[in-house]
Design a protein around this motif. Structure first.
Motif, short mmCIF file in Angstrom:
data_model
loop_
_atom_site.label_atom_id
_atom_site.label_comp_id
_atom_site.label_asym_id
_atom_site.label_seq_id
_atom_site.Cartn_x
_atom_site.Cartn_y
_atom_site.Cartn_z
N ARG A 105 0.56 -1.44 -0.02
CA ARG A 105 0.34 0.12 0.25
C ARG A 105 0.96 0.99 -0.08
O ARG A 105 0.18 2.58 0.07
CB ARG A 105 -1.27 -0.29 1.34
N ALA A 106 2.11 1.21 -0.58
CA ALA A 106 2.61 2.40 -0.25
C ALA A 106 2.30 3.52 -1.76
O ALA A 106 2.82 4.12 -1.49
CB ALA A 106 4.35 2.06 -0.68
N ALA A 107 2.13 2.88 -2.71
CA ALA A 107 1.26 3.82 -3.30
C ALA A 107 0.47 4.10 -3.15
O ALA A 107 -0.49 5.31 -3.62
CB ALA A 107 1.33 2.73 -5.30
N GLU A 108 -0.54 3.21 -2.80
CA GLU A 108 -1.92 3.96 -2.49
C GLU A 108 -1.92 5.30 -1.48
O GLU A 108 -2.48 5.83 -1.79
CB GLU A 108 -2.97 2.82 -1.90
N LEU A 139 5.49 8.07 -5.13
CA LEU A 139 4.37 7.06 -6.00
C LEU A 139 5.16 6.87 -7.37
O LEU A 139 4.76 5.75 -7.37
CB LEU A 139 3.60 8.59 -6.67
N ALA A 140 6.20 7.96 -7.63
CA ALA A 140 6.67 7.12 -8.60
C ALA A 140 7.62 5.82 -8.33
O ALA A 140 7.49 5.22 -9.83
CB ALA A 140 7.89 8.03 -8.86
N ALA A 167 0.17 -5.91 -7.15
CA ALA A 167 1.53 -7.12 -6.81
C ALA A 167 0.16 -7.73 -5.73
O ALA A 167 0.78 -9.07 -5.27
CB ALA A 167 1.99 -6.16 -6.20
N SER A 168 -0.49 -7.76 -4.86
CA SER A 168 -1.60 -8.25 -4.49
C SER A 168 -2.63 -9.56 -4.61
O SER A 168 -2.58 -10.71 -4.17
CB SER A 168 -2.04 -7.74 -3.50
N ARG A 169 -2.61 -9.07 -5.94
CA ARG A 169 -2.86 -10.59 -7.08
C ARG A 169 -4.92 -10.25 -6.87
O ARG A 169 -5.62 -11.02 -7.16
CB ARG A 169 -2.54 -12.07 -6.94
N VAL A 218 7.30 -0.78 -8.26
CA VAL A 218 7.61 -2.47 -7.78
C VAL A 218 5.16 -2.97 -7.70
O VAL A 218 5.01 -4.08 -7.16
CB VAL A 218 7.23 -2.43 -6.55
N THR A 219 4.43 -1.69 -6.95
CA THR A 219 2.82 -2.35 -6.88
C THR A 219 2.51 -3.25 -8.42
O THR A 219 1.22 -3.68 -8.36
CB THR A 219 2.25 -0.67 -6.56
#
Length: 279
Positions: free
Chosen positions: A150-153, A181-182, A196-198, A187-188
């Motif tokens: 959730r780093a992107a979120e 975000l970039a 990434a969590s599928r 990674v996400t």
């Protein structure tokens, strides 16, 4: 701590659709969240009494109710101002629950999208409290170091807060959050467009946030990072594959089937962007 924002300079349009029904019920004092009900009466205070359950308290503190309340018009805007100021009075200091990462992330998005409508009903002093509070939300999100999940979120929510706020506070928050975000998006978002969590639901949720952020950046005349445009394209392509005949998402990897209205809203926004690009 950080610089004070110079007002509200953008009103990002949240891609998730908001219905009026929940907002109209809240105006009468009836709160339905997480499958539970709390009857407070008109003008009641949901912050000064225990919630009936954790599944009620989480959407309450995420401000999931805010878009529906604002959709009711002037009465909803005035009530949203009262409720937001009351939340700040009771929960403005950090605590493990209401300032927890997931709840903070969602509340930041809701407040960023609704802040202009709320502050339209506020005094100058009240507006200053609310804009400063949103800046604190964004800075706190960027301080959370909980690994890539959730780093992107979190970065998208912080960037949305920065896009909403004026002055050095907004510019600093937006710049720092877009840089984060970039870094997080590659990674996400995997090469095939999956999260990434599928989880298809996680991918849809991030796509909706990125589309909302794209609108906020456009209002500020700020180009999104290349990684963000690439992520939107990949998530959009993946979404089209994962939609079932009834308009909902395929459900696996802990994800839910997803609301058909959210899927439709994301697809409409993607089609609109594609049409604008072609023009």
């Amino acid at each position: 701590r950080g610089p004070k924002p110079d007002g509200v300079v953008a009103a990002p349009k949240e891609t998730r659709p908001a219905g009026r029904q929940m907002g109209e019920a809240i105006l009468t004092g009836l709160w339905r969240l997480g499958g539970d009900v709390m009857a407070l009466g008109a003008g009641g205070d949901p912050w000064d009494k225990p919630s009936p359950s954790r599944r009620f308290a989480e959407p309450l503190h995420r401000f999931d109710w805010l878009p529906s309340l604002l959709a009711t018009g002037e009465a909803g805007e005035r009530e949203a101002l009262r409720l937001t100021l009351d939340w700040r009075r009771v929960f403005g200091r950090w605590n493990t629950f209401s300032w927890g990462a997931d709840i903070l992330e969602r509340r930041t998005v809701r407040l960023a999208c609704g802040l202009r409508a709320i502050t339209n009903r506020a005094s100058d002093a009240e507006a200053a409290l609310l804009t400063d509070g949103l800046a604190r939300h964004g800075r706190q999100l960027l301080m959370i170091k909980a690994g890539p999940a959730r780093a992107a979120e979190r970065a998208a929510a912080a960037a949305l807060a920065g896009a909403t706020l004026g002055g050095r506070a907004g510019e600093q928050l937006m710049s720092h959050a877009l840089a984060a975000l970039a870094q997080a998006l590659p990674v996400t978002i995997l090469a095939d467009g999956g999260h990434a969590s599928r989880s298809p639901q996680a991918g849809l949720d991030l796509l909706l946030d990125l589309l909302t952020l794209d609108d906020g950046l456009s209002q500020r005349g700020r180009a999104p990072p290349e990684e963000m445009g690439r992520a939107i394209d990949r998530l959009g392509a993946s979404l089209r594959v994962l939609v079932m005949p009834d308009g909902r998402l395929a459900s696996f990897q802990g994800g839910e089937a997803g609301k058909a209205v959210d899927v439709a809203a994301a697809r409409a926004a993607l089609d609109m962007d594609a049409g604008a690009a072609a023009a």
